[in-house]
Design a protein around this motif. Structure first.
Motif, PDB file in Angstrom:
ATOM      1  N   ASP A 159       0.870  -1.595  -0.266  1.00 20.54           N
ATOM      2  CA  ASP A 159      -0.072  -0.211   0.077  1.00 20.54           C
ATOM      3  C   ASP A 159       0.623   1.313   0.135  1.00 20.54           C
ATOM      4  OD1 ASP A 159      -2.458  -1.034  -0.021  1.00 20.54           O
ATOM      5  OD2 ASP A 159      -2.457  -1.376   2.378  1.00 20.54           O
ATOM      6  N   VAL A 160       1.841   1.272   1.042  1.00 23.65           N
ATOM      7  CA  VAL A 160       2.936   2.382   1.239  1.00 23.65           C
ATOM      8  C   VAL A 160       3.675   2.581  -0.352  1.00 23.65           C
ATOM      9  CG1 VAL A 160       5.205   2.833   1.679  1.00 23.65           C
ATOM     10  CG2 VAL A 160       3.100   2.352   3.109  1.00 23.65           C
ATOM     11  N   TYR A 161       3.628   1.752  -1.104  1.00 25.92           N
ATOM     12  CA  TYR A 161       4.596   1.187  -2.521  1.00 25.92           C
ATOM     13  C   TYR A 161       3.666   2.289  -3.445  1.00 25.92           C
ATOM     14  CZ  TYR A 161       7.052   0.001  -7.115  1.00 25.92           C
ATOM     15  OH  TYR A 161       6.998   0.001  -8.152  1.00 25.92           O
ATOM     16  N   PHE A 162       1.769   1.865  -3.772  1.00 28.21           N
ATOM     17  CA  PHE A 162       0.984   2.035  -4.818  1.00 28.21           C
ATOM     18  C   PHE A 162       1.460   3.296  -3.884  1.00 28.21           C
ATOM     19  CE2 PHE A 162      -1.440  -1.559  -5.102  1.00 28.21           C
ATOM     20  CZ  PHE A 162      -0.347  -2.188  -5.618  1.00 28.21           C
ATOM     21  N   VAL A 200       9.265   4.045   6.926  1.00 28.50           N
ATOM     22  CA  VAL A 200      10.072   3.566   5.418  1.00 28.50           C
ATOM     23  C   VAL A 200      10.951   3.239   4.951  1.00 28.50           C
ATOM     24  CG1 VAL A 200       9.014   3.579   3.307  1.00 28.50           C
ATOM     25  CG2 VAL A 200       7.502   4.449   5.315  1.00 28.50           C
ATOM     26  N   HIS A 201      12.133   1.472   5.022  1.00 23.05           N
ATOM     27  CA  HIS A 201      13.173   2.359   4.244  1.00 23.05           C
ATOM     28  C   HIS A 201      13.074   1.484   2.856  1.00 23.05           C
ATOM     29  CE1 HIS A 201      14.518   2.234   8.977  1.00 23.05           C
ATOM     30  NE2 HIS A 201      13.842   1.102   9.032  1.00 23.05           N
ATOM     31  N   GLU A 250       6.666  -5.962   4.727  1.00 21.02           N
ATOM     32  CA  GLU A 250       7.803  -5.241   3.776  1.00 21.02           C
ATOM     33  C   GLU A 250       7.293  -6.547   2.031  1.00 21.02           C
ATOM     34  OE1 GLU A 250      11.957  -6.055   2.710  1.00 21.02           O
ATOM     35  OE2 GLU A 250      11.575  -7.341   3.518  1.00 21.02           O
ATOM     36  N   ILE A 251       7.868  -5.040   0.751  1.00 22.91           N
ATOM     37  CA  ILE A 251       7.566  -5.640  -0.417  1.00 22.91           C
ATOM     38  C   ILE A 251       9.319  -5.519  -1.325  1.00 22.91           C
ATOM     39  CG2 ILE A 251       7.101  -3.529  -1.722  1.00 22.91           C
ATOM     40  CD1 ILE A 251       5.285  -6.047  -2.807  1.00 22.91           C
ATOM     41  N   ILE A 252       9.498  -6.700  -1.690  1.00 17.21           N
ATOM     42  CA  ILE A 252      10.616  -6.972  -2.492  1.00 17.21           C
ATOM     43  C   ILE A 252      10.804  -7.431  -3.641  1.00 17.21           C
ATOM     44  CG2 ILE A 252      12.775  -8.019  -2.860  1.00 17.21           C
ATOM     45  CD1 ILE A 252      12.812  -9.005  -0.154  1.00 17.21           C
ATOM     46  N   LEU A 253      10.580  -6.199  -4.595  1.00 18.02           N
ATOM     47  CA  LEU A 253      10.116  -5.578  -6.362  1.00 18.02           C
ATOM     48  C   LEU A 253      11.530  -6.346  -7.396  1.00 18.02           C
ATOM     49  CD1 LEU A 253       7.976  -2.628  -5.945  1.00 18.02           C
ATOM     50  CD2 LEU A 253       7.250  -4.957  -6.464  1.00 18.02           C
ATOM     51  N   SER A 298      13.148  -2.657  -2.458  1.00 19.14           N
ATOM     52  CA  SER A 298      12.585  -3.297  -0.573  1.00 19.14           C
ATOM     53  C   SER A 298      12.376  -1.960   0.011  1.00 19.14           C
ATOM     54  CB  SER A 298      13.107  -3.469   0.152  1.00 19.14           C
ATOM     55  OG  SER A 298      12.854  -4.065   1.084  1.00 19.14           O
ATOM     56  N   PHE A 299      10.305  -1.621  -0.291  1.00 21.55           N
ATOM     57  CA  PHE A 299       9.766  -1.468   0.433  1.00 21.55           C
ATOM     58  C   PHE A 299       9.961  -2.478   2.579  1.00 21.55           C
ATOM     59  CE2 PHE A 299       9.713   0.838  -2.883  1.00 21.55           C
ATOM     60  CZ  PHE A 299      10.349   1.577  -2.969  1.00 21.55           C
TER      61      PHE A 299
END
Length: 169
Positions: free
Chosen positions: A35-38, A127-128, A100-103, A115-116
């Motif tokens: 959600d943060v990444y979006f 948020v890293h 965490e999301i790793i893209l 990564s977020f």
């Protein structure tokens, strides 16, 4: 600028050609890392989108793939429906959890993982945004020669826009 040790991307930085990490603090409402990444992607500065379009045009002459645009996301698909392997903008999901999301993007010249990682602390969260790049050949090194300095401007600028957007919600 060290990678968060509790992040899944930390172990991927071993022998990396390039890695960095930037952080910001946002209000925490139990939002997932995706959600943060979006929000971050939606707030991407227009000059970054123009640079991506220029990048796609230039690298096509070198036989590298067109990544598309950061915001090429299905806005009707709920974030909870995304799984490993799904495409999210210019990246594919490598790993996903609430925190965490790793893209990733893999090409013949390099592998990029981003990564977020959301680290809650009461009503706020840090948020890293971390990036790890493994180069495969001289073309990857040449690519990073031009991209790394711009990346070091794009990520902090994008995190500032994220922080502003989250504070306005």
């Amino acid at each position: 600028m060290t990678l968060p040790s509790q992040s899944g991307i930390h172990s991927l930085s071993k022998d990396a050609y390039f890695f960095d990490s930037y952080s910001t603090t946002i209000p925490y409402r139990n939002q997932s890392a995706l959600d943060v990444y979006f929000v971050l992607v939606k707030e991407t500065p227009s000059w970054v989108n123009r640079l991506m379009a220029l990048r796609n045009q230039i690298v096509s002459y070198l036989g590298l793939k067109n990544l598309g645009h950061m915001a090429d996301i299905d806005v009707h698909k709920p974030s909870t429906a995304y799984q490993v392997g799904d495409k999210v903008g210019i990246f594919s999901i490598y790993a996903v959890s609430h925190q965490e999301i790793i893209l990733e993007d893999r090409d013949k010249h390099l592998d990029v993982r981003v990564s977020f990682f959301v680290e809650p602390d009461g009503e706020t969260a840090t948020v890293h945004a971390s990036t790890v790049v493994q180069v495969k050949n001289w073309l990857g090194k040449l690519y990073m020669f031009f991209v790394a300095p711009v990346h070091k401007v794009i990520v902090p600028t994008s995190l500032k826009k994220l922080q502003y957007a989250e504070n306005q919600r």
